[in-house]
Scaffold this motif. Structure first.
Motif, PDB file in Angstrom:
ATOM      1  N   UNK A 123       0.813  -1.329   0.143  1.00 13.06           N
ATOM      2  CA  UNK A 123       0.093   0.029   0.037  1.00 13.06           C
ATOM      3  C   UNK A 123       1.144   1.201   0.063  1.00 13.06           C
ATOM      4  N   UNK A 124       0.323   2.294  -0.550  1.00 13.76           N
ATOM      5  CA  UNK A 124       1.093   3.360  -0.764  1.00 13.76           C
ATOM      6  C   UNK A 124       1.643   4.060   0.555  1.00 13.76           C
ATOM      7  N   UNK A 125       0.749   4.163   1.535  1.00 10.77           N
ATOM      8  CA  UNK A 125       1.251   4.720   2.928  1.00 10.77           C
ATOM      9  C   UNK A 125       2.245   3.776   3.366  1.00 10.77           C
ATOM     10  N   UNK A 126       2.362   2.268   3.404  1.00  7.72           N
ATOM     11  CA  UNK A 126       3.225   1.623   3.812  1.00  7.72           C
ATOM     12  C   UNK A 126       4.465   1.781   3.238  1.00  7.72           C
ATOM     13  N   UNK A 127       4.469   1.986   1.878  1.00 13.75           N
ATOM     14  CA  UNK A 127       5.751   2.107   1.177  1.00 13.75           C
ATOM     15  C   UNK A 127       6.359   3.255   1.433  1.00 13.75           C
ATOM     16  N   UNK A 128       5.520   4.484   1.654  1.00 12.74           N
ATOM     17  CA  UNK A 128       5.981   5.896   2.173  1.00 12.74           C
ATOM     18  C   UNK A 128       6.940   5.761   3.416  1.00 12.74           C
ATOM     19  N   UNK A 137      14.148   4.215  -1.854  1.00 14.76           N
ATOM     20  CA  UNK A 137      13.106   3.371  -2.406  1.00 14.76           C
ATOM     21  C   UNK A 137      13.184   1.735  -1.849  1.00 14.76           C
ATOM     22  N   UNK A 138      12.079   1.307  -1.316  1.00 12.94           N
ATOM     23  CA  UNK A 138      12.147  -0.121  -0.712  1.00 12.94           C
ATOM     24  C   UNK A 138      11.872  -1.259  -1.697  1.00 12.94           C
ATOM     25  N   UNK A 139      12.603  -2.386  -1.303  1.00 12.37           N
ATOM     26  CA  UNK A 139      12.372  -3.661  -1.984  1.00 12.37           C
ATOM     27  C   UNK A 139      11.537  -4.364  -1.065  1.00 12.37           C
TER      28      UNK A 139
END
Length: 303
Positions: A123-128, A137-139
């Motif tokens: 989800x975008x908030x979790x990736x943020x 940026x995350x993997x």
């Protein structure tokens, strides 16, 4: 099969050599750290804006490498659906006979049957949140559900260790049943104690027994994270020496979500998925979400 085993063995050899060089060879370590810090500085202006309660989580993680809360308080979209899927996973695992196993896990088919479980971490908030903590940026490596059998055995990850995927990582461990001190809580050493133990033991990778750990850090300094069902333990297990305490009184059920940077120290092996599983997990993802997937999964999706 022989080719697959050879590739896996070669990857382990390369990863081990890389870890040893980063830990022991000062020029190599300095060069790698300089490159890592350059990446952090380049990406800093592009870090996404996050709400105040997520900023508080990031600051707590930076200071202590761990934070504990109710999963609902994290405010991630899809949490209600996630709970429903996890409830089904627990029921299925609870019905399985133990047959001498220490850990019981769902099959790949069961794990990917409902994409709501795997996609929660995309989800975008979790990736943020993950990107702000990692600094780039995350993997994302997905969700792993486990049932730890209450046999008191200190095997595998029930022994002290640090994760070796990266310099820093984010893991969210969620209790799927009530976990008290006899139920196998997550245990860790605070950052400064972890650093002391790593230096004293000349630790690079592998497992450390309780007996060995007591020689360098007294048991009074060990910390645990018990809690009711749906407690979330957010931790950077690349910075903390930690373990899954062996359950004594009852089996422990949990799910773990993992994020690293896209330039990890170790290349994590990924089990090949079926075409249907790849389709279920990737259909409808945004470009950003797709780019967060493990490289092997991206390649499968692209055909």
């Amino acid at each position: 099969m022989v080719e697959s085993i050879s590739i896996s063995t070669a990857a382990r050899v390369v990863n081990r050599a890389k870890r040893q060089a980063l830990a022991r060879v000062s020029p190599v370590k300095r060069l790698a750290e300089m490159q890592h810090h350059r990446r952090l500085e380049r990406h800093r202006p592009a870090l996404p804006t996050i709400p105040v309660h997520h900023s508080d989580v990031v600051e707590a993680l930076r200071a202590n490498a761990i934070e504990t809360m109710a999963i609902d308080d994290l405010g991630i979209p899809g949490t209600s659906e996630l709970k429903d899927v996890l409830g089904q996973q627990v029921s299925a695992l609870a019905a399985r006979p133990v047959r001498g196993a220490t850990t019981i896990e769902p099959s790949t088919t069961e794990l990917f049957e409902d994409p709501a479980l795997w996609r929660w971490g995309l989800s975008e908030p979790m990736l943020d949140l993950a990107e702000n903590y990692l600094g780039m940026p995350a993997r994302y490596y997905g969700a792993y559900v486990r049932r730890e059998v209450a046999d008191g055995q200190a095997l595998d990850v029930r022994q002290w260790h640090r994760d070796i995927e990266d310099r820093t990582s984010l893991k969210i461990l969620i209790w799927l049943n009530d976990v008290d001190e006899d139920g196998g809580p997550f245990a860790y050493l605070p950052v400064e104690k972890s650093d002391h133990a790593v230096e004293t033991l000349r630790y690079v990778a592998g497992f450390v027994t309780d007996e060995e750990m007591r020689r360098v850090v007294p048991e009074s300094e060990w910390r645990t994270c018990p809690g009711p069902r749906w407690t979330a333990v957010l931790a950077d297990n690349c910075r903390l020496l930690h373990r899954a305490t062996p359950p004594q009184a009852k089996d422990r059920y949990s799910v773990t979500f993992t994020w690293t940077t896209r330039h990890p120290v170790k290349t994590m092996p990924q089990e090949a998925m079926s075409a249907d599983q790849v389709r279920r997990l990737t259909t409808g993802l945004t470009w950003r979400q797709f780019e967060c997937l493990p490289i092997a999964l991206q390649r499968q999706a692209r055909g």
